[in-house]
Design a protein around this motif. Structure first.
Motif, PDB file in Angstrom:
ATOM      1  N   ASN A 165       0.857  -1.190   0.000  1.00 53.18           N
ATOM      2  CA  ASN A 165       0.000   0.000   0.000  1.00 53.18           C
ATOM      3  C   ASN A 165       0.893   1.240   0.000  1.00 53.18           C
ATOM      4  O   ASN A 165       2.038   1.214   0.489  1.00 53.18           O
ATOM      5  N   SER A 166       0.349   2.344  -0.538  1.00 53.33           N
ATOM      6  CA  SER A 166       1.072   3.620  -0.514  1.00 53.33           C
ATOM      7  C   SER A 166       0.096   4.727  -0.139  1.00 53.33           C
ATOM      8  O   SER A 166      -1.048   4.716  -0.597  1.00 53.33           O
ATOM      9  N   TYR A 167       0.584   5.668   0.680  1.00 50.80           N
ATOM     10  CA  TYR A 167      -0.278   6.751   1.158  1.00 50.80           C
ATOM     11  C   TYR A 167       0.498   8.069   1.078  1.00 50.80           C
ATOM     12  O   TYR A 167       1.618   8.170   1.603  1.00 50.80           O
ATOM     13  N   ALA A 168      -0.098   9.059   0.430  1.00 50.10           N
ATOM     14  CA  ALA A 168       0.455  10.429   0.443  1.00 50.10           C
ATOM     15  C   ALA A 168      -0.239  11.178   1.577  1.00 50.10           C
ATOM     16  O   ALA A 168      -1.444  11.421   1.525  1.00 50.10           O
ATOM     17  N   ILE A 169       0.487  11.520   2.602  1.00 46.94           N
ATOM     18  CA  ILE A 169      -0.096  12.144   3.789  1.00 46.94           C
ATOM     19  C   ILE A 169       0.564  13.496   4.037  1.00 46.94           C
ATOM     20  O   ILE A 169       1.526  13.876   3.355  1.00 46.94           O
ATOM     21  N   GLN A 170       0.031  14.223   5.033  1.00 46.32           N
ATOM     22  CA  GLN A 170       0.526  15.551   5.421  1.00 46.32           C
ATOM     23  C   GLN A 170       0.568  16.497   4.224  1.00 46.32           C
ATOM     24  O   GLN A 170       1.571  17.141   3.947  1.00 46.32           O
ATOM     25  N   GLU A 230       4.669  13.925   2.853  1.00 46.29           N
ATOM     26  CA  GLU A 230       5.228  12.633   3.244  1.00 46.29           C
ATOM     27  C   GLU A 230       4.558  11.542   2.428  1.00 46.29           C
ATOM     28  O   GLU A 230       3.336  11.548   2.226  1.00 46.29           O
ATOM     29  N   LEU A 231       5.374  10.600   1.944  1.00 47.09           N
ATOM     30  CA  LEU A 231       4.877   9.434   1.207  1.00 47.09           C
ATOM     31  C   LEU A 231       5.212   8.197   2.039  1.00 47.09           C
ATOM     32  O   LEU A 231       6.400   7.901   2.261  1.00 47.09           O
ATOM     33  N   ARG A 232       4.202   7.503   2.504  1.00 46.78           N
ATOM     34  CA  ARG A 232       4.416   6.337   3.364  1.00 46.78           C
ATOM     35  C   ARG A 232       4.112   5.065   2.552  1.00 46.78           C
ATOM     36  O   ARG A 232       3.026   4.921   1.987  1.00 46.78           O
ATOM     37  N   LEU A 233       5.090   4.151   2.511  1.00 44.26           N
ATOM     38  CA  LEU A 233       4.990   2.919   1.729  1.00 44.26           C
ATOM     39  C   LEU A 233       4.939   1.722   2.674  1.00 44.26           C
ATOM     40  O   LEU A 233       5.808   1.573   3.544  1.00 44.26           O
ATOM     41  N   VAL A 293       9.776  16.243   0.321  1.00 47.31           N
ATOM     42  CA  VAL A 293       8.838  15.145   0.510  1.00 47.31           C
ATOM     43  C   VAL A 293       9.578  14.031   1.249  1.00 47.31           C
ATOM     44  O   VAL A 293      10.625  13.558   0.794  1.00 47.31           O
ATOM     45  N   LYS A 294       9.044  13.642   2.382  1.00 50.77           N
ATOM     46  CA  LYS A 294       9.650  12.580   3.187  1.00 50.77           C
ATOM     47  C   LYS A 294       9.109  11.227   2.719  1.00 50.77           C
ATOM     48  O   LYS A 294       7.906  11.033   2.599  1.00 50.77           O
ATOM     49  N   VAL A 295      10.016  10.265   2.427  1.00 59.83           N
ATOM     50  CA  VAL A 295       9.637   8.923   1.983  1.00 59.83           C
ATOM     51  C   VAL A 295       9.908   7.947   3.126  1.00 59.83           C
ATOM     52  O   VAL A 295      11.055   7.789   3.549  1.00 59.83           O
TER      53      VAL A 295
END
Length: 523
Positions: free
Chosen positions: A463-468, A472-475, A508-510
């Motif tokens: 799953n991948s989510y673009a948040i904030q 921030e991109l959370r994988l 952008v924080k990964v």
């Protein structure tokens, strides 16, 4: 009758002569009396004059004697004072001479002590030299004995010892170097954080809410027809005079002004408001009020530029530079007012330069001018950084460092000074702080979709989510397909791909999350 007259004529002549003599005698006697009185007065005046003269002479002599006495008394007083001062000065000189003599005696004592200490020091040096010679002799004898016992000469034994020592210290050196590097990295991070925190506090300003179009409110719906005019002549006159498109749609009591040039849009807004207030809307009046609005906007442009340089403490600038700088008041970039952004960058750059010891004045000037090319990007092709630098070379006498910082703040040319790097940092801080810039909902959603597309294009992604707000991109990865080392590489690859394919403010924080679960059931 004639005979009678001739006979008495001599008698008449005699009588007249006698009368003439008598009258002459009387006149002479009266004059002689007056002359005697005058002589008496003169004699009396002479006598009084002599008496006054003698009295005045006596007074003058007495005054001279009195003044001479006063002068003699003053001379005596001055002489007494001088005698006292001379006496005091002599006494002071005697005291100083006594102190000098005492200091000379102390210096002589100190010199004698120093000579004594130097003599003792020489004796100690001789003893140390003697001990060193004896120690060297002992070392030489021991080296000869060691060479005989070990059957090795001095160089071979030294090489063996140094090799063993080097091997034993290699690990310790590595630990020391690693510890030093860690400490240095941590200190650099701390110092950078402090500097950035300081300048961001100093550069904080209001959130930006500027729009790229201008909306003019109308007093009633009938005003739209008057603005359009017969067969559209009024609206054509307004658009021709201002260079701005007027959009009149179904929105009640509203006219929209559209133009890439913010200055023209402001002129059109002022002119249209004046026309609505005046009520007389026809081509001649439109031209007249557009001219007045143009003059008002030009005045506001110069006022904005002068206010900016006054706020930053920068001396006056050439008229051409002030005019273009003031036009930035009516330009926006990502919803951020370019003039306020430039002032903010100048403040931040000056604060950074002060913190690290760079040229504060050059940093402020470069920060203020770094986006000056945006005032004419709609009229001139090319990058605003390069165009702005060329404009400054032509119309100002700025330093080479300032112009280089302007044209290098987007890495289009090589940076030649520390101030150029400072401007790039300050520009990034001003653009990326919360509320500095805004984007449309469409662009925002597109950016989030693009982030998730980049993330899902890699294998092993669950799953991948673009948040904030896309910062921030959370994988979430599949633990059975991606191990810990691959997770680190995956975050690095995704971050590099985002840098290459996207444009975004700030960073952008990964974050890659790998989770392993062990599940069992108790029956």
């Amino acid at each position: 009758m004639l005979y009678y007259i001739l006979s008495i004529l001599p008698l008449v002549i005699i009588v007249l002569s006698v009368m003439l003599v008598i009258s002459s005698k009387k006149k002479y006697e009266s004059k002689f009396g007056e002359l005697s009185e005058l002589e008496l007065k003169i004699i009396d005046a002479k006598r009084r004059f002599e008496a006054n003269k003698k009295e005045l002479t006596r007074e003058i002599e007495a005054f001279k004697k009195e003044e001479n006495l006063k002068i003699k008394e003053e001379i005596l007083e001055k002489r007494k004072e001088l005698d006292l001062e001379i006496k005091e000065m002599k006494q002071e000189i005697i005291q100083k001479e006594a102190r000098i003599v005492k200091k000379e005696e102390n210096l002589d004592l100190k010199n004698a002590k120093l000579e004594e200490k130097e003599q003792k020091l020489d004796e100690a040096r001789q003893k140390v030299k003697q001990k060193e010679d004896e120690l060297q002799e002992m070392i030489d004898r021991q080296e000869l004995e060691l060479e005989k016992i070990a059957e090795l000469n001095k160089e071979e034994a030294r090489d063996i010892i140094l090799t063993k020592l080097d091997n034993s210290l290699t690990h310790e050196k590595a630990l020391k170097i690693k510890d030093y590097e860690y400490t240095l990295e941590r200190e650099k991070e701390r110092m950078a954080r402090n500097v950035l925190a300081t300048v961001m506090n100093k550069g904080a300003s209001d959130f930006v809410v500027d729009a790229t179009i201008t909306v003019v409110e109308l007093p009633n719906e009938d005003m739209k027809g008057r603005i359009i005019g017969k067969e559209g002549r009024n609206i054509r006159a307004i658009e021709a005079a201002t260079g701005v498109d007027l959009i009149i749609d179904d929105t009640p009591e509203t006219v929209i002004l559209s133009s890439f040039d913010g200055v023209r849009r402001e002129v059109a807004r002022l002119a249209l408001e004046k026309l609505i207030q005046d009520g007389r809307i026809h081509p001649t009046k439109i031209e007249e009020l557009v001219d007045k609005a143009t003059m008002e906007v030009e005045d506001s442009i110069y006022e904005a530029a002068e206010g900016a340089i006054m706020e930053l403490g920068i001396p006056t600038l050439p008229k051409e530079v002030l005019k273009v700088l003031g036009q930035l008041k009516y330009r926006t970039s990502y919803g951020q007012n370019v003039l306020r952004h430039s002032i903010e960058v100048a403040h931040i750059a000056g604060a950074i330069a002060a913190e690290i010891g760079a040229d504060v004045n050059a940093a402020k000037r470069a920060g203020l001018f770094h986006d000056i090319g945006k005032a004419f990007t709609h009229e001139q092709e090319g990058s605003h950084a390069i165009n702005g630098a060329e404009f400054l070379r032509k119309f100002s006498k700025e330093k080479v460092e300032v112009i280089n910082a302007v044209e290098a703040h987007h890495d289009e040319v090589e940076k030649l000074s520390l101030e150029a790097t400072i401007i790039q940092i300050a520009d990034a801080i001003s653009a990326s702080r919360p509320g500095a810039r805004r984007e449309t909902l469409t662009n925002y959603l597109k950016r989030l979709e693009q982030l998730e597309e980049i993330a899902n294009s890699h294998s092993g992604i669950k799953n991948s989510y673009a948040i904030q707000a896309g910062r921030e991109l959370r994988l979430i990865v599949k633990a059975e397909e991606v191990n810990d080392d691959e997770a680190i590489l995956l975050s690095h690859d995704v971050a590099k791909e985002i840098e290459e394919k996207m444009q975004y403010p700030g960073q952008v924080k990964v974050t890659v999350v790998r989770e392993t679960r062990a599940v069992d059931y108790a029956k």
